[in-house]
Scaffold this motif. Sequence first.
Motif, short mmCIF file in Angstrom:
data_model
loop_
_atom_site.label_atom_id
_atom_site.label_comp_id
_atom_site.label_asym_id
_atom_site.label_seq_id
_atom_site.Cartn_x
_atom_site.Cartn_y
_atom_site.Cartn_z
N ILE A 76 18.60 -4.78 -10.40
CA ILE A 76 19.70 -5.85 -9.56
C ILE A 76 19.04 -6.81 -8.87
N TYR A 77 17.87 -6.80 -8.65
CA TYR A 77 17.24 -7.95 -8.02
C TYR A 77 16.91 -9.17 -8.80
N ALA A 78 16.86 -9.09 -10.16
CA ALA A 78 16.81 -10.14 -11.15
C ALA A 78 17.91 -11.13 -11.00
N PRO A 79 19.22 -10.76 -10.95
CA PRO A 79 20.24 -11.77 -10.56
C PRO A 79 20.34 -12.19 -9.35
N ALA A 80 19.77 -11.34 -8.11
CA ALA A 80 19.63 -11.72 -6.92
C ALA A 80 18.74 -12.69 -6.37
N TYR A 81 17.60 -12.66 -7.53
CA TYR A 81 16.75 -13.71 -7.18
C TYR A 81 17.10 -15.21 -7.85
N ALA A 82 17.87 -15.07 -8.81
CA ALA A 82 18.41 -16.22 -9.36
C ALA A 82 19.28 -16.79 -8.49
N VAL A 83 20.14 -15.97 -7.78
CA VAL A 83 21.34 -16.57 -6.78
C VAL A 83 20.61 -17.04 -5.67
N ILE A 84 19.20 -16.48 -5.24
CA ILE A 84 18.90 -16.84 -4.17
C ILE A 84 18.01 -18.32 -4.48
N ARG B 162 0.87 -1.27 0.04
CA ARG B 162 0.09 0.05 -0.24
C ARG B 162 0.92 1.24 -0.12
N ASN B 163 2.17 1.09 0.25
CA ASN B 163 2.94 2.28 0.48
C ASN B 163 4.42 1.67 0.09
N THR B 164 5.36 2.84 0.10
CA THR B 164 6.63 2.51 -0.34
C THR B 164 7.29 1.68 0.59
N GLY B 165 6.91 1.79 2.06
CA GLY B 165 7.57 0.95 2.97
C GLY B 165 7.25 -0.54 2.82
N MET B 166 6.18 -0.86 2.65
CA MET B 166 5.69 -2.14 2.40
C MET B 166 6.17 -2.73 1.17
N MET C 165 9.96 -6.43 -1.08
CA MET C 165 11.21 -6.58 -2.13
C MET C 165 12.45 -7.14 -1.44
N LEU C 166 12.71 -6.81 -0.18
CA LEU C 166 13.89 -7.37 0.58
C LEU C 166 13.58 -8.30 1.36
#
Length: 85
Positions: free
Chosen positions: A59-67, A3-7, A12-13
């Motif tokens: 940056i999250y695309a390769p990060a999710y691949a690593v995860i 609902r907001n940037t914080g959520m 995402m993190l």
Amino acid sequence: MIRNTGMAMVMMLAGLPLITLIIAAFHAWKAGLAIVFALVTGILFIPAIFLYFNESAWIYAPAYAVIALIGGVVGKSLRSGRGSE
């Protein structure tokens, strides 16, 4: 849930990586470690960048691949442990 940037940042993190890790571990536990699964996970994140996030999320695309790869290793080790019982 977002609902907001914080959520969005929490999801995402913490939320999405945790879900990715669990799904990858379960997949590797059932089917064995598949490098392709990790690559596809990273590739399939790319449309989400354009739909839900902004350019800073690349940056999250390769990060999710690593995860996903880490989850695969965990799932494979759980599968190996299951066979020794």
